[in-house]
Design a protein around this motif. Structure first.
Motif, short mmCIF file in Angstrom:
data_model
loop_
_atom_site.label_atom_id
_atom_site.label_comp_id
_atom_site.label_asym_id
_atom_site.label_seq_id
_atom_site.Cartn_x
_atom_site.Cartn_y
_atom_site.Cartn_z
N ASP A 174 0.85 -1.18 0.00
CA ASP A 174 0.00 0.00 0.00
C ASP A 174 0.89 1.24 0.00
O ASP A 174 1.60 1.50 0.98
CB ASP A 174 -0.87 -0.05 1.27
CG ASP A 174 -1.92 1.03 1.28
OD1 ASP A 174 -1.94 1.85 0.34
OD2 ASP A 174 -2.73 1.06 2.24
N ASP A 220 -0.48 4.24 -0.82
CA ASP A 220 -1.41 5.37 -0.66
C ASP A 220 -1.17 6.15 0.62
O ASP A 220 -1.41 7.33 0.69
CB ASP A 220 -2.87 4.89 -0.64
CG ASP A 220 -3.37 4.68 -2.05
OD1 ASP A 220 -2.58 4.88 -2.99
OD2 ASP A 220 -4.54 4.30 -2.20
N GLU A 221 -0.70 5.44 1.65
CA GLU A 221 -0.45 6.10 2.93
C GLU A 221 0.52 7.25 2.72
O GLU A 221 0.41 8.30 3.35
CB GLU A 221 0.17 5.11 3.92
CG GLU A 221 -0.81 4.04 4.41
CD GLU A 221 -1.86 4.60 5.34
OE1 GLU A 221 -1.47 5.27 6.31
OE2 GLU A 221 -3.05 4.36 5.09
N GLU A 266 0.79 9.11 0.10
CA GLU A 266 0.02 10.22 -0.47
C GLU A 266 -0.66 11.02 0.63
O GLU A 266 -0.68 12.23 0.62
CB GLU A 266 -1.06 9.69 -1.40
CG GLU A 266 -0.54 8.73 -2.45
CD GLU A 266 -0.56 9.33 -3.82
OE1 GLU A 266 -1.62 9.82 -4.19
OE2 GLU A 266 0.49 9.32 -4.49
N LYS A 267 -1.22 10.27 1.61
CA LYS A 267 -1.97 10.95 2.67
C LYS A 267 -1.09 11.91 3.44
O LYS A 267 -1.46 13.02 3.73
CB LYS A 267 -2.59 9.93 3.63
CG LYS A 267 -3.89 9.41 3.09
CD LYS A 267 -4.64 8.61 4.13
CE LYS A 267 -5.60 7.66 3.45
NZ LYS A 267 -5.58 6.35 4.06
N GLU A 325 -1.43 3.50 -15.10
CA GLU A 325 -1.40 2.98 -13.73
C GLU A 325 -0.86 1.54 -13.71
O GLU A 325 -0.09 1.15 -12.85
CB GLU A 325 -2.85 2.99 -13.22
CG GLU A 325 -3.03 2.79 -11.73
CD GLU A 325 -2.65 4.03 -10.93
OE1 GLU A 325 -1.97 3.85 -9.92
OE2 GLU A 325 -3.01 5.16 -11.33
N ASN A 375 -1.70 -1.71 -5.25
CA ASN A 375 -2.83 -1.05 -5.86
C ASN A 375 -4.08 -1.93 -5.80
O ASN A 375 -4.79 -2.08 -6.78
CB ASN A 375 -2.47 -0.82 -7.34
CG ASN A 375 -3.14 0.42 -7.86
OD1 ASN A 375 -4.01 0.97 -7.19
ND2 ASN A 375 -2.77 0.84 -9.04
N ARG A 385 -6.68 -1.93 -3.27
CA ARG A 385 -7.50 -1.52 -2.13
C ARG A 385 -8.90 -2.13 -2.18
O ARG A 385 -9.51 -2.39 -1.15
CB ARG A 385 -7.64 0.01 -2.10
CG ARG A 385 -6.35 0.69 -1.80
CD ARG A 385 -6.55 2.02 -1.12
NE ARG A 385 -5.54 2.14 -0.10
CZ ARG A 385 -5.82 2.24 1.20
NH1 ARG A 385 -7.05 2.26 1.62
NH2 ARG A 385 -4.85 2.34 2.07
N ILE A 437 -13.29 3.99 -4.17
CA ILE A 437 -11.95 3.57 -4.61
C ILE A 437 -11.97 3.47 -6.13
O ILE A 437 -12.78 2.72 -6.70
CB ILE A 437 -11.55 2.22 -3.99
CG1 ILE A 437 -11.62 2.27 -2.46
CG2 ILE A 437 -10.14 1.83 -4.44
CD1 ILE A 437 -11.45 0.93 -1.78
N GLU A 438 -11.09 4.19 -6.75
CA GLU A 438 -10.97 4.19 -8.22
C GLU A 438 -12.34 4.35 -8.89
O GLU A 438 -12.67 3.63 -9.83
CB GLU A 438 -10.31 2.90 -8.71
CG GLU A 438 -8.85 2.78 -8.30
CD GLU A 438 -8.35 1.34 -8.28
OE1 GLU A 438 -8.97 0.49 -8.95
OE2 GLU A 438 -7.38 1.08 -7.56
#
Ligand code: CTP
Ligand code: MG
Length: 555
Positions: A230, A232-233, A235-236, A258, A310, A312, A395-396
């Motif tokens: 993951d 994405d964390e 990004e946060k 992607e 990718n 989630r 999500i997406e």
């Protein structure tokens, strides 16, 4: 009333099985016992992850004093929990109270100097303990108690099932014997955490999360370990730090899609695992799959691992399955039995192919339980209506929102026994119009099939996808034949209730034996008539026993 032990006497085995329940993940975390508090999926994940970060894995010499071992490690801080297991050698999993203890242990650990080979120096949390002077072989060493990581043999399973008091008891016994133990669960989170350390060499703030059957409460001992990287964390973090009129962005390298980004990330992480991931062997990069992945074995834990990135939505579907598993104590028992039944008849396989998967079977059981009257499980659309702002999740572009607070979902008023549900499951799918209908847990009713795959089960979140697209017509037919035969066996037993035949496997045990339909299907010509015959027989048994419809409720 079933004779208490029809086939064999099994002193101790039932008690042993019951004893295991206390340590199991089942009751504590999923609330399979109705009154236990039910933890949210995110809470469980957070707690387990933190626990894994304070934990180390140690390969130990076979002869070791547990007491001295613990004393030695306690120099680095207090130990919360530990256990030993065997997997080509003796291993210890040790959880410290504080994360700092791990660093302290790493500080006194050396990289081995090898005579003929060279080591790639990587300081992980997977250690090798050596004795400076070997222990005297004759000295009295209390033997180390190892926790088994494997499910019972089929012989033992048959004994346990035949000794059960009722079909309901059989299903619950099977669940207790096959569900992941506390130790297996810890080891799964620890393995992800160790892989995260390797991936962090490239992506320092990444998280590696387990998903699939390791965490959705339907995992069977020995199941594979699905994990996803993951990013994405990261990004946060950056969005929080934007302030004033300025917005800082990283300079990055752009790729056309992607999918290509995913392939590149997995490619380097695969290389890392292969080149310096301690205990990671047989690394395969399967980057052209619909969902690119890196597959490898983690030798020390014995897990077959699939690493994706990718992903989630898959984590969200694991959360949904976890909720369904915790909503009613019958769900997991039924799913485990159906999965076991499918495995026993080679309907599922560990090799990818045209077979039905465990994930599809689980969704079929959920759908079936939504179709009962009154329903045992709510539809996904209903769970969405109960959601609040915090539950909102897109999500997406896919709406993955559903309520996550168990207290907001009313328990089902349906009191059907597992025995009845098992029988009805086989009957329901033995007669399902697979040729025209699709299974849809979002709406909880059949839909017209949008495409021509033999089996169509809508992905709950990516609704344009069919989770069982791979299943061939012949595999579906095999499933239908076996379902009809199993329904027939259970109905026959009902008829013979008053004259039980001793020394024969009964109930669930009878369903796990090699089947008539299966051997018939080998002799291809006879396949269809056999299945049709069973279907007709079933109809006639049912119509003759409608006046006796309470017979299956409770023993
Ligand atoms: N998944 C999905 N769509 C599919 C296949 C899998 O969304 N067509 C997701 C599901 O969330 C599933 C997870 O990926 O739980 C892992 O897939 P898999 O390992 O095939 O299934 P498990 O549920 O983990 O079951 P098993 O014990 O057989 O591994
Ligand atoms: Mg899996």
């Amino acid at each position: 009333q079933r004779p208490l032990c029809r086939l064999l006497s099994c002193p101790g085995t039932v008690a042993a099985a019951l004893g295991r329940e206390e340590q199991s993940l089942g009751s504590a975390e999923t609330g399979s016992e109705d009154r236990t508090p039910k933890k949210r999926f995110s809470e469980v994940q957070k707690e387990r992850r933190e626990q894994a970060q304070r934990t180390v894995l140690i390969h130990c010499p076979n002869k070791i004093s547990e007491k001295k071992f613990l004393k030695y490690l306690s120099q680095h801080g207090s130990i919360n929990n530990h256990f030993f297991y065997e997997s080509f050698g003796l291993y210890a999993v040790v959880e410290f109270r504080q994360k700092e203890s791990v660093a302290s242990l790493q500080n006194v650990t050396r990289t081995p100097s090898l005579a003929t080979e060279a080591a790639v120096p990587f300081r992980s949390r997977y250690f090798n303990l050596k004795l400076k002077t070997p222990l005297n072989q004759t000295s009295e060493q209390p033997s180390i108690q190892c926790r088994t990581q494997s499910s019972p043999s089929s012989k033992k399973l048959f004994e346990l099932l035949c000794c059960a008091e009722s079909v309901d008891d059989q299903l619950n016994t099977l669940l207790r014997e096959f569900q992941l133990t506390e130790e297996s669960t810890r080891l799964r989170y620890l393995t992800c955490s160790l892989i995260e350390d390797v991936a962090a060499a490239y992506f320092p703030d990444c998280t590696v999360r387990p998903f699939g059957s390791s965490v959705n409460s339907f995992g069977k001992l020995g199941c594979d370990l699905d994990m996803f990287l993951d990013l994405d964390e990261i990004e946060k973090f950056s969005t929080h730090k934007a302030s004033g009129n300025f917005l800082m962005e990283f300079q990055v390298k752009n790729v056309p899609s992607e999918r290509i980004a995913t392939q590149k990330i997995l490619s380097v992480v695969g290389e890392c695992l292969d080149h310096f991931g301690p205990g990671c062997v047989g690394v395969q990069k399967i980057l052209n799959a619909r969902c690119p992945l890196v597959r490898f074995s983690h030798q020390a834990s014995g897990f077959q691992c699939d690493l994706t990135t990718n992903n989630r939505i898959a984590l969200k579907s694991s959360e949904l399955l976890y909720m369904y598993g915790a909503l009613d104590s019958r769900v997991r028992a039924l799913v485990f039995s159906i999965r076991c039944w499918a495995r026993a008849h080679s309907l599922t396989s560990s090799i990818p192919g045209a077979w039905i998967t465990n994930f599809s079977l689980t969704v079929m059981v959920i759908f079936f339980l939504q179709r009962r009257s009154p329903p045992i499980l709510p539809t996904l659309d209903y769970l969405k209506t109960l959601a609040d702002a915090e539950d909102k999740c897109i999500i997406e572009g896919h709406n993955c929102t559903f309520v996550r607070d168990f207290n907001r979902i009313k328990p089902s008023g349906n009191a059907e026994t597992l025995e009845l549900l098992l029988k009805e499951f086989f009957e329901y799918f033995g007669n399902f119009a697979f040729n025209k209908n699709s299974i849809n847990i979002r709406q909880g009713r059949e839909q017209n099939k949008p495409e021509s795959s033999p089996l169509h089960i809508q992905n709950p979140f990516e609704t344009s996808l069919n989770i069982s697209k791979n299943v061939s017509q012949s595999q579906l037919q095999k499933f239908v034949d076996l379902a009809r035969e199993s329904a027939w066996i259970l109905h026959q037993e009902d008829k013979d209730r008053l004259s039980p035949s001793y020394n024969q496997p009964w109930g669930l045990a009878a369903l796990l034996l090699p089947s008539v339909a299966n051997s018939m299907s080998l002799a291809k010509k006879k396949k269809k008539p056999a299945s049709e015959r069973i279907k007709n027989l079933l109809e006639s048994i049912k119509s003759s026993s409608t006046e006796n419809s309470t017979a299956t409720n409770g023993r």
